[in-house]
Design an enzyme around this catalytic site. Structure first.
Site, short mmCIF file in Angstrom:
data_model
loop_
_atom_site.label_atom_id
_atom_site.label_comp_id
_atom_site.label_asym_id
_atom_site.label_seq_id
_atom_site.Cartn_x
_atom_site.Cartn_y
_atom_site.Cartn_z
CG ASP A 180 -2.20 -0.97 1.11
OD1 ASP A 180 -2.55 -1.09 -0.11
OD2 ASP A 180 -2.89 -0.95 1.99
CE LYS B 252 3.40 5.18 -8.69
NZ LYS B 252 4.77 4.73 -8.84
CG MET C 134 -7.62 7.60 7.60
SD MET C 134 -8.69 6.09 6.86
CE MET C 134 -8.95 5.27 8.32
N1 SAH Z 1 -3.48 0.24 9.65
C1 SAH Z 1 -2.88 1.64 9.65
C2 SAH Z 1 -3.85 2.62 9.56
C3 SAH Z 1 -4.52 2.73 8.12
S1 SAH Z 1 -5.40 4.04 8.22
C4 SAH Z 1 -2.31 1.61 11.22
O1 SAH Z 1 -2.33 0.47 11.87
O2 SAH Z 1 -1.29 2.40 11.27
C5 SAH Z 1 -4.51 5.18 7.25
C6 SAH Z 1 -4.25 6.41 8.38
O3 SAH Z 1 -3.29 5.79 9.35
C7 SAH Z 1 -3.81 7.76 7.83
O4 SAH Z 1 -4.69 8.57 7.53
C8 SAH Z 1 -3.19 8.39 9.33
O5 SAH Z 1 -4.25 8.95 10.09
C9 SAH Z 1 -2.71 7.12 10.08
N2 SAH Z 1 -1.20 6.82 9.57
C10 SAH Z 1 -0.60 5.88 9.05
N3 SAH Z 1 0.78 6.07 9.31
C11 SAH Z 1 0.96 6.90 10.01
C12 SAH Z 1 2.03 7.92 10.52
N4 SAH Z 1 3.22 7.14 10.11
N5 SAH Z 1 1.83 8.90 10.99
C13 SAH Z 1 0.85 8.89 11.22
N6 SAH Z 1 -0.68 8.75 11.02
C14 SAH Z 1 -0.30 7.47 10.15
#
Ligand code: SAH
Length: 264
Positions: free
Chosen positions: A52, A74, A189
């Protein structure tokens, strides 16, 4: 993806012996040191990796050089709209490859649609296993010096999405219940909907002075934080041009940020 039980049975009978296995692997939030040993081992021996957009480049570099790498974002366009294609692709790959890694940011089962993907694979008779990852909702606040619980400030935490699913304009989240359900709220998000979320929490009775932190690209070298209150944060975001991907943390634990980052 909908596969009728009749189709599933045929599929099982025909492919039982030759199906590869799909591993749903959590890549963690970005810092490669936060990838699990199990996840790293699978990347090193994968035949194909479907990843992803939020997976960090340093983690992609750990993939077996012989493996095929497929960027799901992509290939599919906006990932949130084409989940069915991703699942179809994984099923096809499992028919020709032994080790198929589906690599997702953070943890696959935390707002990552991993549950839906695994459900579809199980229904299709494809062997599948989940490898949890460090979720950004815990790691990004931690790297910003914000413990989600603390004996003096918070004994409970809620993880919530600020953007429920494609097609719905407003998330079907009960913000009033969330406001009163725990002392710390972690929003994934949430940047796009921040004006709505902060106003809902204030309407539900949270003080406008409630501290909030936004942590962008948490655990990566480019990590950035924005600290404010429910009353000020939307204006701060507009003024600074702060953008996603970011985690929002709401509650008094945010005040620890100034103490716990002092030596960094
Ligand atoms: N499965 C992922 C979340 C996916 S939803 C997890 O467990 O982290 C995608 C959201 O995750 C983004 O919009 C943001 O809110 C958050 N996110 C993912 N990586 C991030 C990071 N390195 N720093 C801050 N927020 C992050």
């Amino acid at each position: 993806m909908s596969i009728s039980s009749q189709e599933t049975n045929t599929f099982n009978q025909q492919n039982k012996r030759c199906l590869g296995k799909v591993y749903l692997v959590g890549a963690g939030p970005g810092d490669p040191g936060l990838l699990t040993l199990k996840g790293k081992g699978l990347l090193e021996c994968a035949d194909v990796v479907v990843y992803d957009a939020l997976v960090s480049p340093q983690i992609l570099m750990m993939i077996n050089p012989q493996a095929e790498k497929i960027d799901a974002g992509k290939r599919m366009g906006r990932h949130s709209l084409f989940q069915e294609d991703t699942t179809k692709l994984l099923i096809e790959l499992a028919q020709s490859q032994a080790i198929v890694v589906r690599l997702k940011g953070g943890d696959p089962f935390v707002f990552g649609r991993g549950g839906e993907e695994m459900e579809d694979l199980v229904r299709a008779g494809v062997p599948v296993e989940v490898v949890p990852g460090v979720t950004s909702g815990i790691a990004a606040p931690a790297y910003a010096g914000i413990p989600l619980t603390h004996r003096s400030y918070s004994s409970s935490v809620t993880f919530v999405t600020g953007h429920e699913s494609a097609g719905k304009y407003r998330p079907a989240v009960n913000w009033s219940a969330i406001a009163h359900g725990s002392e710390t709220i972690v929003v994934y998000m949430g940047i796009h909907n921040l004006p709505y979320i902060t106003s809902q929490l204030e309407e539900a009775g949270l003080s406008p002075q409630t501290p909030i932190a936004l942590v962008r690209w948490g655990t990566r070298p480019e990590q950035e934080e924005l600290i404010g209150t429910l009353e000020t944060i939307v204006e701060q975001v507009e003024e600074s041009g702060f953008t996603a991907p970011a985690i929002a943390v709401i509650g008094n634990v945010v005040n620890l940020h100034s103490i716990l980052t002092i030596n960094n």
